[in-house]
Design an enzyme around this catalytic site. Structure first.
Site, mmCIF file in Angstrom:
data_model
loop_
_atom_site.group_PDB
_atom_site.id
_atom_site.type_symbol
_atom_site.label_atom_id
_atom_site.label_comp_id
_atom_site.label_asym_id
_atom_site.label_seq_id
_atom_site.Cartn_x
_atom_site.Cartn_y
_atom_site.Cartn_z
ATOM 1 N N ARG A 118 -3.678 16.593 -4.137
ATOM 2 C CA ARG A 118 -2.605 16.093 -3.265
ATOM 3 C C ARG A 118 -2.374 16.991 -2.285
ATOM 4 O O ARG A 118 -2.159 16.478 -1.023
ATOM 5 C CB ARG A 118 -1.587 15.721 -4.111
ATOM 6 C CG ARG A 118 -0.479 15.000 -3.451
ATOM 7 C CD ARG A 118 0.769 14.343 -4.673
ATOM 8 N NE ARG A 118 1.757 13.836 -4.022
ATOM 9 C CZ ARG A 118 3.104 14.101 -4.145
ATOM 10 N NH1 ARG A 118 3.517 15.209 -4.272
ATOM 11 N NH2 ARG A 118 3.953 13.562 -3.120
ATOM 12 N N HIS A 125 -5.006 8.518 -7.663
ATOM 13 C CA HIS A 125 -3.803 8.272 -8.620
ATOM 14 C C HIS A 125 -4.428 7.930 -9.866
ATOM 15 O O HIS A 125 -3.565 7.700 -10.788
ATOM 16 C CB HIS A 125 -2.992 7.180 -7.993
ATOM 17 C CG HIS A 125 -2.052 7.686 -6.820
ATOM 18 N ND1 HIS A 125 -1.057 6.941 -6.158
ATOM 19 C CD2 HIS A 125 -2.027 8.670 -6.525
ATOM 20 C CE1 HIS A 125 -0.558 7.433 -5.372
ATOM 21 N NE2 HIS A 125 -0.955 8.653 -5.281
ATOM 22 N N ASN A 143 7.222 16.062 -0.030
ATOM 23 C CA ASN A 143 6.745 17.299 -0.566
ATOM 24 C C ASN A 143 7.876 18.038 -1.421
ATOM 25 O O ASN A 143 7.638 18.957 -2.393
ATOM 26 C CB ASN A 143 6.121 18.331 0.468
ATOM 27 C CG ASN A 143 5.127 17.837 1.210
ATOM 28 O OD1 ASN A 143 4.243 17.139 0.525
ATOM 29 N ND2 ASN A 143 4.851 17.891 2.312
ATOM 30 N N HIS A 148 -2.143 15.908 1.581
ATOM 31 C CA HIS A 148 -0.592 16.106 2.357
ATOM 32 C C HIS A 148 -0.930 17.090 3.568
ATOM 33 O O HIS A 148 -0.347 17.037 4.618
ATOM 34 C CB HIS A 148 0.435 16.398 1.588
ATOM 35 C CG HIS A 148 0.992 15.348 0.648
ATOM 36 N ND1 HIS A 148 2.220 15.646 0.350
ATOM 37 C CD2 HIS A 148 0.532 14.133 0.341
ATOM 38 C CE1 HIS A 148 2.588 14.255 -0.404
ATOM 39 N NE2 HIS A 148 1.528 13.666 -0.380
#
Ligand code: HEM
Ligand SMILES: *[C@@H]1O[C@H](CO)[C@@H](O)[C@H](O)[C@H]1NC(C)=O
Length: 317
Positions: free
Chosen positions: A61, A193, A93, A65
């Site tokens: 992740r 996911h 975040n 990001h």
């Protein structure tokens, strides 16, 4: 090897020769300047995932990001200072992004192996994401390298550019399009996911208010995620959150997506078809995920003399 395969019933490995035309990056970038770089990163990642399997999800992740905020430039790693508007404090975040200590560990190890700061923090994130997926029994791919690190960060850009869990399909498609990614990338990358966890605050509205959700599934989450309180209680993003498999997609077909944005991919729209395909075809998912990860990793890298190679991923030189 046997133990690993037992842990995840479905293990599929694929070697995607990642050659997408547009990139100025190269998989051989550190071959001369630091031949031990990739092996060193892999060792630290394997260690971290061995200690806590969720760390693999958290590292994947971080790369996402990073790339979605002004490109894959390590900007997410910068700590706040009077001149750095840290992305760590942005909504997507804050109290959520994790793995920064592992990145520090990798940076120390790799600088030691290279005899100096040769490998960028942005490249460390890209390699750690791949090694994490592999450590959780997912596909592998060749990581393109040569990104340099930003000298700025933007909390506002992080707030605006990272998709939110309440997005519906058109918003998700538009967000990905803004990053040069299409619907195929959206579905494949959302397959990230298949590992990791989400906080109650990100799925509360879904389990109490959505209608495209399996009733029993919604009920089963309500003790863990009450309508008031328990904001940071965790639920797995798919039933096998420690394994990179295609259960995420099978789950969507059963209306058991945890996030509103997950289920949006299988709710009667244009992405139903690829979701269905990946739910029954692990090879197709593996291949698509690997391809889209390379594509995501190519978003606006700093190269050549742009930016810098940070000595400490948390700070400017
Ligand atoms: C499509 C739009 C996406 C949305 C709206 C979204 C949203 C979220 C949210 C809300 C969480 C839970 C965060 C928390 O509660 O602290 C999460 C977790 C996660 N996301 Fe996404 N995400 C998206 C795409 C992606 C992509 C493209 C990847 C990687 C390829 C990814 C990888 C992950 C992982 C691995 C976790 C679990 C992290 C952990 O357990 O530490 N997500 N995402
Ligand atoms: C359900 O939706 C209503 C109306 O939008 C909202 O006021 C309420 O807070 C939502 N419930 C939860 C638990 O999110």
């Amino acid at each position: 090897m046997a133990a690993r395969s037992l842990f995840c019933l479905l293990a599929f490995v694929l070697l995607a020769l990642a050659t997408t035309g547009s990139s100025q990056l190269s998989s051989q970038f550190y071959e001369k300047s630091c031949p031990l770089a990739l092996l060193t990163i892999k060792r630290v990642v394997e260690d971290a995932v061995h200690q806590e399997r969720r760390m693999g999800a958290s590292l994947l992740r971080l790369h996402f990001h990073d790339c979605f905020v002004n490109g894959c430039d390590g900007s997410i790693l910068l700590d706040p200072t009077p001149t750095i508007d840290s992305e760590k404090n942005a909504r997507p975040n804050l109290n959520s992004a994790r793995g920064f200590e592992v990145v520090d560990k990798i940076k120390l190890a790799v600088d030691k192996a290279c005899g100096g700061p040769v490998v960028s923090c942005a490249d460390i994130l890209a390699v750690a994401a791949r090694d994490s997926v592999v450590a959780l029994e997912g596909p592998t791919w060749e990581v393109q390298l040569g990104r340099r690190d930003s000298t700025t960060a933007s909390k506002n850009a992080a707030n605006n550019d990272i998709p939110a869990p309440f997005f519906d399909l058109p918003a998700l498609i538009a967000n990905f399009k803004n990053h040069g990614l299409d619907e195929t990338d959206l579905v494949a990358l959302s397959g990230g996911h298949t590992i990791g966890f989400a906080r109650c605050t990100t799925f509360r509205n879904r389990i109490y208010n959505d209608t495209n959700i399996d009733h029993k599934f919604a009920e089963s989450l309500k003790s863990k995620c009450p309508s008031n309180g328990g904001d940071s209680n965790l639920a797995p993003l798919d039933p096998t959150a420690a394994c990179f498999d295609m259960a995420y997609f099978r789950n969507l077909v059963e209306k058991k997506g945890l996030l509103h944005s997950d289920q949006a991919l299988f709710s009667g729209g244009s992405t139903d078809a690829p979701v269905k395909k990946y739910s029954s075809n692990p090879e197709a998912f593996s291949q698509a995920f690997a391809m889209s990860m390379v594509k995501m990793g190519n978003i606006k890298p700093l190269t050549g003399t742009q930016g810098e190679i940070r000595m400490n991923c948390r700070k400017l030189n």
